[in-house]
Design a protein around this motif. Sequence first.
Motif, PDB file in Angstrom:
ATOM      1  N   ALA A   1      38.066  29.861  52.452  1.00 24.94           N
ATOM      2  CA  ALA A   1      38.179  31.312  52.288  1.00 24.94           C
ATOM      3  C   ALA A   1      39.141  31.667  51.157  1.00 24.94           C
ATOM      4  N   ASP A   2      40.244  30.911  51.041  1.00 21.92           N
ATOM      5  CA  ASP A   2      41.191  31.147  49.941  1.00 21.92           C
ATOM      6  C   ASP A   2      40.528  30.891  48.595  1.00 21.92           C
ATOM      7  N   ALA A   3      39.811  29.774  48.494  1.00 24.41           N
ATOM      8  CA  ALA A   3      39.124  29.437  47.247  1.00 24.41           C
ATOM      9  C   ALA A   3      38.089  30.496  46.895  1.00 24.41           C
ATOM     10  N   GLN A   4      37.379  31.000  47.896  1.00 24.47           N
ATOM     11  CA  GLN A   4      36.378  32.029  47.647  1.00 24.47           C
ATOM     12  C   GLN A   4      37.031  33.335  47.201  1.00 24.47           C
ATOM     13  N   ALA A   5      38.235  33.625  47.711  1.00 24.88           N
ATOM     14  CA  ALA A   5      38.944  34.843  47.311  1.00 24.88           C
ATOM     15  C   ALA A   5      39.270  34.810  45.822  1.00 24.88           C
ATOM     16  N   THR A   6      39.616  33.635  45.307  1.00 25.23           N
ATOM     17  CA  THR A   6      39.863  33.501  43.869  1.00 25.23           C
ATOM     18  C   THR A   6      38.572  33.720  43.086  1.00 25.23           C
ATOM     19  N   CYS A   7      37.493  33.134  43.545  1.00 21.17           N
ATOM     20  CA  CYS A   7      36.198  33.338  42.881  1.00 21.17           C
ATOM     21  C   CYS A   7      35.814  34.811  42.887  1.00 21.17           C
ATOM     22  N   ASP A   8      36.081  35.500  44.006  1.00 21.50           N
ATOM     23  CA  ASP A   8      35.742  36.917  44.098  1.00 21.50           C
ATOM     24  C   ASP A   8      36.531  37.732  43.068  1.00 21.50           C
ATOM     25  N   LEU A   9      37.799  37.374  42.857  1.00 16.78           N
ATOM     26  CA  LEU A   9      38.625  38.100  41.883  1.00 16.78           C
ATOM     27  C   LEU A   9      38.124  37.865  40.463  1.00 16.78           C
ATOM     28  N   VAL A  10      37.776  36.626  40.151  1.00 12.26           N
ATOM     29  CA  VAL A  10      37.229  36.318  38.827  1.00 12.26           C
ATOM     30  C   VAL A  10      35.913  37.067  38.605  1.00 12.26           C
ATOM     31  N   GLU A  11      35.104  37.126  39.622  1.00 12.34           N
ATOM     32  CA  GLU A  11      33.805  37.785  39.505  1.00 12.34           C
ATOM     33  C   GLU A  11      33.952  39.288  39.303  1.00 12.34           C
TER      34      GLU A  11
ATOM     35  N   LEU B   1      34.881  26.961  40.245  1.00 10.16           N
ATOM     36  CA  LEU B   1      35.571  28.062  39.566  1.00 10.16           C
ATOM     37  C   LEU B   1      35.356  27.997  38.055  1.00 10.16           C
ATOM     38  N   THR B   2      35.317  26.790  37.504  1.00 10.80           N
ATOM     39  CA  THR B   2      35.070  26.631  36.070  1.00 10.80           C
ATOM     40  C   THR B   2      33.687  27.146  35.693  1.00 10.80           C
ATOM     41  N   ALA B   3      32.692  26.800  36.481  1.00  9.08           N
ATOM     42  CA  ALA B   3      31.328  27.264  36.213  1.00  9.08           C
ATOM     43  C   ALA B   3      31.258  28.783  36.279  1.00  9.08           C
ATOM     44  N   LEU B   4      31.937  29.370  37.263  1.00  6.02           N
ATOM     45  CA  LEU B   4      31.939  30.820  37.396  1.00  6.02           C
ATOM     46  C   LEU B   4      32.630  31.482  36.207  1.00  6.02           C
ATOM     47  N   ALA B   5      33.792  30.945  35.811  1.00  2.00           N
ATOM     48  CA  ALA B   5      34.538  31.528  34.693  1.00  2.00           C
ATOM     49  C   ALA B   5      33.750  31.428  33.394  1.00  2.00           C
ATOM     50  N   ASN B   6      33.090  30.296  33.169  1.00  2.00           N
ATOM     51  CA  ASN B   6      32.280  30.138  31.958  1.00  2.00           C
ATOM     52  C   ASN B   6      31.104  31.095  31.942  1.00  2.00           C
ATOM     53  N   ALA B   7      30.440  31.240  33.079  1.00  2.00           N
ATOM     54  CA  ALA B   7      29.305  32.162  33.153  1.00  2.00           C
ATOM     55  C   ALA B   7      29.770  33.597  32.937  1.00  2.00           C
ATOM     56  N   LYS B   8      30.939  33.930  33.491  1.00  2.00           N
ATOM     57  CA  LYS B   8      31.482  35.273  33.323  1.00  2.00           C
ATOM     58  C   LYS B   8      31.752  35.556  31.853  1.00  2.00           C
ATOM     59  N   ARG B   9      32.353  34.599  31.163  1.00  2.00           N
ATOM     60  CA  ARG B   9      32.651  34.770  29.745  1.00  2.00           C
ATOM     61  C   ARG B   9      31.368  34.983  28.937  1.00  2.00           C
ATOM     62  N   GLU B  10      30.375  34.134  29.170  1.00  2.00           N
ATOM     63  CA  GLU B  10      29.132  34.244  28.406  1.00  2.00           C
ATOM     64  C   GLU B  10      28.452  35.587  28.648  1.00  2.00           C
ATOM     65  N   ALA B  11      28.534  36.095  29.857  1.00  2.00           N
ATOM     66  CA  ALA B  11      27.895  37.367  30.166  1.00  2.00           C
ATOM     67  C   ALA B  11      28.586  38.541  29.482  1.00  2.00           C
ATOM     68  N   LEU B  12      29.883  38.369  29.173  1.00  2.00           N
ATOM     69  CA  LEU B  12      30.647  39.446  28.548  1.00  2.00           C
ATOM     70  C   LEU B  12      30.490  39.498  27.030  1.00  2.00           C
ATOM     71  N   MET B  13      30.105  38.414  26.410  1.00  2.00           N
ATOM     72  CA  MET B  13      30.109  38.340  24.953  1.00  2.00           C
ATOM     73  C   MET B  13      29.189  39.348  24.256  1.00  2.00           C
ATOM     74  N   PRO B  14      28.004  39.683  24.801  1.00  2.00           N
ATOM     75  CA  PRO B  14      27.133  40.642  24.097  1.00  2.00           C
ATOM     76  C   PRO B  14      27.777  42.000  23.857  1.00  2.00           C
ATOM     77  N   ARG B  15      28.769  42.383  24.646  1.00  2.00           N
ATOM     78  CA  ARG B  15      29.361  43.707  24.460  1.00  2.00           C
ATOM     79  C   ARG B  15      30.142  43.823  23.152  1.00  2.00           C
ATOM     80  N   TYR B  16      30.466  42.689  22.525  1.00  2.00           N
ATOM     81  CA  TYR B  16      31.195  42.726  21.258  1.00  2.00           C
ATOM     82  C   TYR B  16      30.270  42.744  20.038  1.00  2.00           C
ATOM     83  N   LEU B  17      28.980  42.515  20.242  1.00  2.00           N
ATOM     84  CA  LEU B  17      28.051  42.488  19.115  1.00  2.00           C
ATOM     85  C   LEU B  17      27.929  43.882  18.497  1.00  2.00           C
TER      86      LEU B  17
END
Length: 405
Positions: free
Chosen positions: A288-298, A337-353
Motif C-alpha cells: 500500500a505504501d509503494a502504491q501511494a508513491t505511484c499514485d502521487l507520481v501519476e 515506479l521507474t516504468a511509471l515515471a518514464n511513461a509519465k515523462r513521455e506523455a508530457l513531452m508533446p505539450r512543449y512542441l
Amino acid sequence: MRFAIHVFGCRLNQAEAAEWRAALEAHGWQSVAPEKAALIAIHSCAVTETAVQEVRRMIRLFRQKYPLAKLILSGCAAGLIEASLVDGMIPHAEKASWVARVLALEPTVVAPVVKSRPKTRASLIVQDGCDQFCAYCIVPYMRGKPTSEPMSQLLKQAEALFAEGYQEIVLTGCHLALYRDPETGAGLLTLLQRLAEVKGTGRFRLSSLEPGLLDDRALVDFIADARERFCAFLHLPLQTGSDTLLKAMGRRYTVKDVRGLLDHIVNRLPLAGLGADWIVGLPGETDADAQATCDLVEAYPFTGAHIFPYSRRPGTAAADFPHHVPQHLQHARVQQLTALANAKREALMPRYLGRDLFVIPERQREGFWEGWSAERLRCRLPAEAVRGVGQVFRPTHYANGIFHA
C-alpha cells in the motif's frame, strides 16, 4: 603536474571538484584524462552502500590501470574506505585544506595549458551540511552541521561568473532550504531576490530543494515572477507518497503538504520542469505504501525522477528498523515506479512542441548542437548554433528523449 579529478555523487560534489580543479590550474597544474595523469583525485559519495562499493571499485581499477599515478581520496566515503587503498585521504571535515594538501604532493609545476572556449554552466555553492538527520540518511554524519556562505560574497561571485561568460549558474548545496546568511540571518528566498538583481545576461537554476522548511509557495511565486532570471525547473526530494513512511523517515511534511505544494506549482508554473527523488523499499514499506508513491507520481506532471532502492547505512536510525524489504521485492517496486515515471515523462513531452524554449548549446553530437532548456529539457539545435550562446528554440517533434526542430 598533470592531474585528473573523478567525481561521484551529487552536484555539490561536482561543484567542489570544479573549484579545486580551477585552483590547481591557477597554480600551473594541467587537467588531463586519467590515463595521462600523475595524480588522480577521487571525490567520493557515500549516500548508499552501493555508492561506497563503486568508489572502492574505481580506486582498484585506477590502481590497476595507472600504477604510477598517485591516488587521493576525498568526499563522504573518505574514512569509510581503507586508507591503505590510496596514497592520501582528505576527510570531508578537512576539505578546506584540500588544495594545499594536494599542492604539497609535488613542488614542481608546469606552465598551464589555457583553453579558450565559451562558457555554459557553473555551480555556485551557497550552503553545505545538514542537521535534519532523516532516518535513512548518512549525509549529516559525513558533512556535519549546516553552514552558509555570506550573501555579499555570493552576489559578487555570481556577477563575476556572468562576467566570465557563463550563461547559467546552478545554486548548489547539501540542503538549500537551510541557507542562512551568516551576516544577516536572511534565508534562501532573500538570496534569490538579491541574485535576480545581479548584473549579467545569464540565468539561475536551483539544483534541488527540500520541501517543508520554507514558505515553499512564496518561493514558487518568486520563480514564476522572475522567469527571465530563474529557470522554470524544480527538483524536489519528496522520497515517498506514504504518510506512514514520511513519519518513519523523519521528514517534516505530510502527503497533504506535498500535494498542496504541487498544486501550487502546477497553477503558477504549468509548463515547468518538475523532478523528484523517490526512495523505494524503506524497512516496513508495504504494498500500500509503494502504491501511494505511484499514485502521487501519476497525479502530477513529473518530467524527471531519481529513483533509489533503500540502502542500509550503519549508524542511521533506519538501519535498526524491523521488517526490511526483501531485495527481490525492492527491485520489483523500483522497476514498477521507474516504468511509471518514464511513461509519465513521455506523455508530457508533446505539450512543449511548438512552444518557444530558451536553450543554451553545450556540446556537438552527430553534426548538431545539444543543450538544455530552462525547463531542463534536452534539445538538439541546428549546426550553426554557437556553444554558450543561448537562443530561442521551437521544437517540432520529440524522439529518443530529445526535442528536434
